[in-house]
Scaffold this motif. Structure first.
Motif, PDB file in Angstrom:
ATOM      1  N   LYS A   1       0.842  -1.207   0.000  1.00 40.96           N
ATOM      2  CA  LYS A   1       0.000   0.000   0.000  1.00 40.96           C
ATOM      3  C   LYS A   1       0.876   1.256   0.000  1.00 40.96           C
ATOM      4  CE  LYS A   1      -2.762   2.508   3.438  1.00 40.96           C
ATOM      5  NZ  LYS A   1      -4.019   3.027   2.897  1.00 40.96           N
ATOM      6  N   GLN A   2       1.946   1.232   0.808  1.00 44.04           N
ATOM      7  CA  GLN A   2       2.851   2.396   0.871  1.00 44.04           C
ATOM      8  C   GLN A   2       3.452   2.676  -0.504  1.00 44.04           C
ATOM      9  OE1 GLN A   2       1.928   3.041   4.389  1.00 44.04           O
ATOM     10  NE2 GLN A   2       3.933   3.989   4.221  1.00 44.04           N
ATOM     11  N   PHE A   3       3.944   1.598  -1.147  1.00 46.05           N
ATOM     12  CA  PHE A   3       4.568   1.782  -2.466  1.00 46.05           C
ATOM     13  C   PHE A   3       3.566   2.388  -3.455  1.00 46.05           C
ATOM     14  CE2 PHE A   3       7.120  -2.292  -1.397  1.00 46.05           C
ATOM     15  CZ  PHE A   3       8.128  -1.564  -0.799  1.00 46.05           C
ATOM     16  N   ILE A   4       2.378   1.793  -3.509  1.00 45.67           N
ATOM     17  CA  ILE A   4       1.406   2.212  -4.530  1.00 45.67           C
ATOM     18  C   ILE A   4       0.907   3.637  -4.248  1.00 45.67           C
ATOM     19  CG2 ILE A   4      -0.823   1.686  -5.614  1.00 45.67           C
ATOM     20  CD1 ILE A   4      -0.241  -1.311  -4.928  1.00 45.67           C
ATOM     21  N   GLU A   5       0.636   3.929  -2.990  1.00 44.53           N
ATOM     22  CA  GLU A   5       0.133   5.283  -2.689  1.00 44.53           C
ATOM     23  C   GLU A   5       1.227   6.327  -2.885  1.00 44.53           C
ATOM     24  OE1 GLU A   5      -1.936   5.304   1.111  1.00 44.53           O
ATOM     25  OE2 GLU A   5      -3.737   4.581   0.077  1.00 44.53           O
ATOM     26  N   GLN A   6       2.444   6.020  -2.420  1.00 39.93           N
ATOM     27  CA  GLN A   6       3.491   7.039  -2.491  1.00 39.93           C
ATOM     28  C   GLN A   6       4.030   7.236  -3.900  1.00 39.93           C
ATOM     29  OE1 GLN A   6       6.301   6.183   0.681  1.00 39.93           O
ATOM     30  NE2 GLN A   6       4.694   6.469   2.197  1.00 39.93           N
ATOM     31  N   TRP A   7       4.123   6.171  -4.657  1.00 38.70           N
ATOM     32  CA  TRP A   7       4.730   6.298  -5.983  1.00 38.70           C
ATOM     33  C   TRP A   7       3.673   6.452  -7.084  1.00 38.70           C
ATOM     34  CZ3 TRP A   7       8.547   1.603  -5.214  1.00 38.70           C
ATOM     35  CH2 TRP A   7       9.471   1.939  -4.201  1.00 38.70           C
TER      36      TRP A   7
ATOM     37  N   THR B   1      -2.216   6.166  -6.229  1.00 34.99           N
ATOM     38  CA  THR B   1      -3.577   5.630  -6.234  1.00 34.99           C
ATOM     39  C   THR B   1      -3.897   5.198  -4.799  1.00 34.99           C
ATOM     40  OG1 THR B   1      -3.258   4.773  -8.481  1.00 34.99           O
ATOM     41  CG2 THR B   1      -5.098   3.855  -7.240  1.00 34.99           C
ATOM     42  N   PRO B   2      -5.067   5.582  -4.272  1.00 36.08           N
ATOM     43  CA  PRO B   2      -5.410   5.161  -2.908  1.00 36.08           C
ATOM     44  C   PRO B   2      -5.577   3.640  -2.811  1.00 36.08           C
ATOM     45  CG  PRO B   2      -7.031   6.733  -3.763  1.00 36.08           C
ATOM     46  CD  PRO B   2      -6.086   6.433  -4.883  1.00 36.08           C
ATOM     47  N   VAL B   3      -5.148   3.084  -1.693  1.00 37.17           N
ATOM     48  CA  VAL B   3      -5.184   1.626  -1.515  1.00 37.17           C
ATOM     49  C   VAL B   3      -5.808   1.288  -0.163  1.00 37.17           C
ATOM     50  CG1 VAL B   3      -3.788  -0.496  -1.384  1.00 37.17           C
ATOM     51  CG2 VAL B   3      -3.029   1.391  -2.848  1.00 37.17           C
ATOM     52  N   GLU B   4      -6.675   0.287  -0.151  1.00 35.88           N
ATOM     53  CA  GLU B   4      -7.142  -0.302   1.115  1.00 35.88           C
ATOM     54  C   GLU B   4      -6.617  -1.727   1.166  1.00 35.88           C
ATOM     55  OE1 GLU B   4     -11.409  -0.201   1.603  1.00 35.88           O
ATOM     56  OE2 GLU B   4     -11.491   1.913   1.028  1.00 35.88           O
ATOM     57  N   VAL B   5      -6.226  -2.171   2.345  1.00 37.08           N
ATOM     58  CA  VAL B   5      -5.714  -3.539   2.486  1.00 37.08           C
ATOM     59  C   VAL B   5      -6.650  -4.291   3.425  1.00 37.08           C
ATOM     60  CG1 VAL B   5      -3.660  -4.943   2.927  1.00 37.08           C
ATOM     61  CG2 VAL B   5      -3.412  -2.523   2.373  1.00 37.08           C
ATOM     62  N   HIS B   6      -7.133  -5.438   2.972  1.00 35.10           N
ATOM     63  CA  HIS B   6      -8.121  -6.188   3.757  1.00 35.10           C
ATOM     64  C   HIS B   6      -7.715  -7.638   3.974  1.00 35.10           C
ATOM     65  CE1 HIS B   6     -11.339  -3.140   3.706  1.00 35.10           C
ATOM     66  NE2 HIS B   6     -10.794  -2.772   2.561  1.00 35.10           N
TER      67      HIS B   6
ATOM     68  N   VAL C   1       6.432   1.037 -11.877  1.00 34.32           N
ATOM     69  CA  VAL C   1       6.097   1.055 -13.306  1.00 34.32           C
ATOM     70  C   VAL C   1       4.800   1.834 -13.520  1.00 34.32           C
ATOM     71  CG1 VAL C   1       5.573  -0.356 -15.336  1.00 34.32           C
ATOM     72  CG2 VAL C   1       7.360  -1.098 -13.744  1.00 34.32           C
ATOM     73  N   THR C   2       3.835   1.649 -12.637  1.00 33.24           N
ATOM     74  CA  THR C   2       2.570   2.382 -12.768  1.00 33.24           C
ATOM     75  C   THR C   2       2.794   3.883 -12.586  1.00 33.24           C
ATOM     76  OG1 THR C   2       1.457   0.466 -11.828  1.00 33.24           O
ATOM     77  CG2 THR C   2       0.177   2.489 -11.988  1.00 33.24           C
ATOM     78  N   ALA C   3       3.685   4.235 -11.662  1.00 26.83           N
ATOM     79  CA  ALA C   3       3.980   5.659 -11.443  1.00 26.83           C
ATOM     80  C   ALA C   3       4.467   6.284 -12.747  1.00 26.83           C
ATOM     81  CB  ALA C   3       5.045   5.811 -10.358  1.00 26.83           C
TER      82      ALA C   3
ATOM     83  N   HIS D   1       4.206  10.169 -12.848  1.00 27.43           N
ATOM     84  CA  HIS D   1       4.758  10.641 -11.569  1.00 27.43           C
ATOM     85  C   HIS D   1       6.228  10.267 -11.479  1.00 27.43           C
ATOM     86  CE1 HIS D   1       0.712  11.463 -10.411  1.00 27.43           C
ATOM     87  NE2 HIS D   1       0.354  10.190 -10.449  1.00 27.43           N
ATOM     88  N   GLU D   2       7.040  11.260 -11.174  1.00 29.69           N
ATOM     89  CA  GLU D   2       8.473  10.984 -11.115  1.00 29.69           C
ATOM     90  C   GLU D   2       8.856  10.317  -9.798  1.00 29.69           C
ATOM     91  OE1 GLU D   2      12.397  13.521 -11.951  1.00 29.69           O
ATOM     92  OE2 GLU D   2      10.555  14.229 -12.936  1.00 29.69           O
ATOM     93  N   LEU D   3       9.701   9.283  -9.890  1.00 30.95           N
ATOM     94  CA  LEU D   3      10.160   8.589  -8.685  1.00 30.95           C
ATOM     95  C   LEU D   3      11.442   9.227  -8.176  1.00 30.95           C
ATOM     96  CD1 LEU D   3       9.880   4.728  -8.887  1.00 30.95           C
ATOM     97  CD2 LEU D   3       8.347   6.426  -7.937  1.00 30.95           C
ATOM     98  N   ASP D   4      11.587   9.244  -6.856  1.00 31.47           N
ATOM     99  CA  ASP D   4      12.815   9.834  -6.323  1.00 31.47           C
ATOM    100  C   ASP D   4      13.877   8.760  -6.030  1.00 31.47           C
ATOM    101  OD1 ASP D   4      11.632   8.603  -4.216  1.00 31.47           O
ATOM    102  OD2 ASP D   4      11.773  10.293  -2.833  1.00 31.47           O
ATOM    103  N   LEU D   5      13.719   7.580  -6.677  1.00 33.05           N
ATOM    104  CA  LEU D   5      14.758   6.559  -6.516  1.00 33.05           C
ATOM    105  C   LEU D   5      14.896   5.753  -7.803  1.00 33.05           C
ATOM    106  CD1 LEU D   5      13.532   3.627  -4.203  1.00 33.05           C
ATOM    107  CD2 LEU D   5      12.090   4.910  -5.747  1.00 33.05           C
ATOM    108  N   ASP D   6      16.090   5.195  -8.008  1.00 28.31           N
ATOM    109  CA  ASP D   6      16.330   4.297  -9.125  1.00 28.31           C
ATOM    110  C   ASP D   6      16.070   2.891  -8.585  1.00 28.31           C
ATOM    111  OD1 ASP D   6      17.433   2.506 -10.891  1.00 28.31           O
ATOM    112  OD2 ASP D   6      19.260   3.672 -11.254  1.00 28.31           O
ATOM    113  N   LEU D   7      14.868   2.349  -8.901  1.00 27.97           N
ATOM    114  CA  LEU D   7      14.437   1.127  -8.215  1.00 27.97           C
ATOM    115  C   LEU D   7      15.331  -0.071  -8.523  1.00 27.97           C
ATOM    116  CD1 LEU D   7      12.428  -0.014  -6.201  1.00 27.97           C
ATOM    117  CD2 LEU D   7      10.923  -0.591  -8.101  1.00 27.97           C
ATOM    118  N   VAL D   8      15.785  -0.203  -9.773  1.00 31.75           N
ATOM    119  CA  VAL D   8      16.658  -1.341 -10.104  1.00 31.75           C
ATOM    120  C   VAL D   8      17.909  -1.300  -9.234  1.00 31.75           C
ATOM    121  CG1 VAL D   8      18.092  -2.398 -11.900  1.00 31.75           C
ATOM    122  CG2 VAL D   8      15.812  -1.535 -12.469  1.00 31.75           C
ATOM    123  N   LYS D   9      18.482  -0.112  -9.154  1.00 36.29           N
ATOM    124  CA  LYS D   9      19.703   0.039  -8.363  1.00 36.29           C
ATOM    125  C   LYS D   9      19.423  -0.240  -6.880  1.00 36.29           C
ATOM    126  CE  LYS D   9      22.616   3.698  -6.765  1.00 36.29           C
ATOM    127  NZ  LYS D   9      22.289   5.084  -6.536  1.00 36.29           N
ATOM    128  N   GLU D  10      18.349   0.323  -6.373  1.00 38.94           N
ATOM    129  CA  GLU D  10      18.059   0.182  -4.937  1.00 38.94           C
ATOM    130  C   GLU D  10      17.670  -1.254  -4.572  1.00 38.94           C
ATOM    131  OE1 GLU D  10      18.923   2.353  -2.881  1.00 38.94           O
ATOM    132  OE2 GLU D  10      19.152   4.114  -4.181  1.00 38.94           O
TER     133      GLU D  10
END
Ligand code: F6R
Length: 357
Positions: free
Chosen positions: A66-72, A75-80, A172-174, A179-188
């Motif tokens: 949820k954190q990843f999807i909402e922050q990057w 899109t709002p997320v609910e987890v059930h 990828v959805t971001a 929406h620009e990401l503030d990290l290089d995900l492959v590298k991180e």
């Protein structure tokens, strides 16, 4: 086969850096760019709210997802929890998209929800380790974990694989949504894999922590704030299911609203401190429990660590810290169970995949 390992759980814990590297590779195109099926990013893009539905460890992965999807991806997320959702469905948004997270792809509680939401005409993505599993076949889209068979009842490598696939999906959805990401995900993710490997090399230290804090205790607490709280929930689940020590994952700030009454002289409180914005407040919570006699064990991120911390994690991007911080918790649970003579791979009352509701 477990080869030279005494238990599948230990083998599968050790496989986590390898699995993460495999996932990075599987989700990269020839240019080294992270990609997922465009149908999936379109479905997320067109949805106004995502509903993640899962059970147990997969539910805990969903909380981090949820954190990843909402922050990057914004899109709002609910987890059930699936078993609750199916009998107590929340009011859905206009354009919901469902994400089912299931290692086995066979969990009956999750399937019951999938059947219900398909009847309502909604779309579903399944994130699973098992190609061709029921939840994969019955959903519109599937993303695979590529973790290899998970044999031990306690889930380890599937959890970190779920986190990685959720992070990739969000990133990828971001991009698709602009929406620009503030990290290089492959590298991180590569750095996280190295950190996981370093952690798997520190088993002796984890065994020592398990002995020091958990050898005679009746109960234990795992506390954290923000994403550390979610990892704490997973740490507590691991410990209770294989060692039978009563354990509770708790939000640091919520303790004082009742649960702190359970703290006695020597009660182990394992605290995660990997998030800068809550570092001071979680440390305040540790002081509160220590003042009531608790035996705190602080596991912190490099850079946020303080003098009396019991263990400092190798460096990882703050957003990806659960990939690293869960490993000490898995290993501590493993050794605590071993010290108590428990059947680590086949804990009592549990089955690997729960195909009854
Ligand atoms: C805990 C554990 C369970 C599963 C849960 C969901 O270690 O393994 O909590 O995570 O039963 O299973 P899947 O992911 O197969 O749907």
């Amino acid at each position: 086969e477990k080869g030279t390992y005494p238990h599948y759980m230990l083998k599968e814990t050790d496989e986590q850096p390898l699995v993460l590297r495999k996932i990075i590779q599987k989700y990269q195109n020839e240019d080294g760019k992270l990609v997922i099926d465009q149908d999936i990013t379109d479905a997320i893009d067109q949805s106004d709210r995502i509903y993640i539905v899962a059970c147990g460890t997969s539910y805990h992965a969903g909380l981090v997802g949820k954190q990843f999807i909402e922050q990057w991806a914004k899109t709002p997320v609910e987890v059930h929890v699936a078993s609750e959702f199916s009998y107590n469905m929340p009011l859905l948004s206009e354009k919901p998209l469902f994400i089912f997270i299931s290692q086995s792809g066979e969990t009956a509680d999750s399937r019951a929800v999938l059947v219900q939401i398909k009847e309502l005409g909604h779309k579903a993505l399944t994130i699973t380790n098992v190609p061709g599993s029921t939840l994969s076949r019955e959903a519109d889209y599937t993303l695979l974990l590529h973790a290899g068979p998970e044999i031990a009842v306690a889930s380890t490598k599937a959890y970190t694989a779920q986190l990685a696939v959720l992070a990739i999906t969000a990133a990828v959805t971001a991009e698709v949504k602009g929406h620009e990401l503030d990290l290089d995900l492959v590298k991180e993710l590569g750095i996280a894999a190295n950190a996981m490997e370093a952690l798997c090399d520190q088993k002796e230290e984890m065994e020592y922590i398990a002995r020091e804090y958990l050898s005679t205790t009746r109960n234990a607490f795992f506390i954290g704030r923000a994403v550390d709280y979610y990892v704490g929930l997973e740490g507590a689940l691991k410990l209770k299911e294989i060692s039978y020590i009563q354990a509770e994952g708790f939000a640091g700030g919520e303790l004082k609203h009742g649960t702190i009454a359970l703290i006695e002289q020597g009660t182990p409180v394992i605290a995660l401190a990997t998030q800068e914005h809550v570092n001071l407040s979680i440390r305040g919570n540790v002081k509160e429990v220590a003042a009531r006699g608790a035996n705190p064990c602080i596991i912190s991120a490099k850079g946020l660590d303080q003098e009396d911390d019991r263990f400092v994690l190798p460096e990882v991007h703050e957003a990806l810290s659960p990939l690293a911080s869960v490993i000490p918790l898995q290993l501590i649970a493993y050794y605590a169970a071993l010290h108590r003579g428990c059947d680590v791979d086949k804990p009592r009352n549990l089955a690997k995949s729960v195909t009854v509701e």
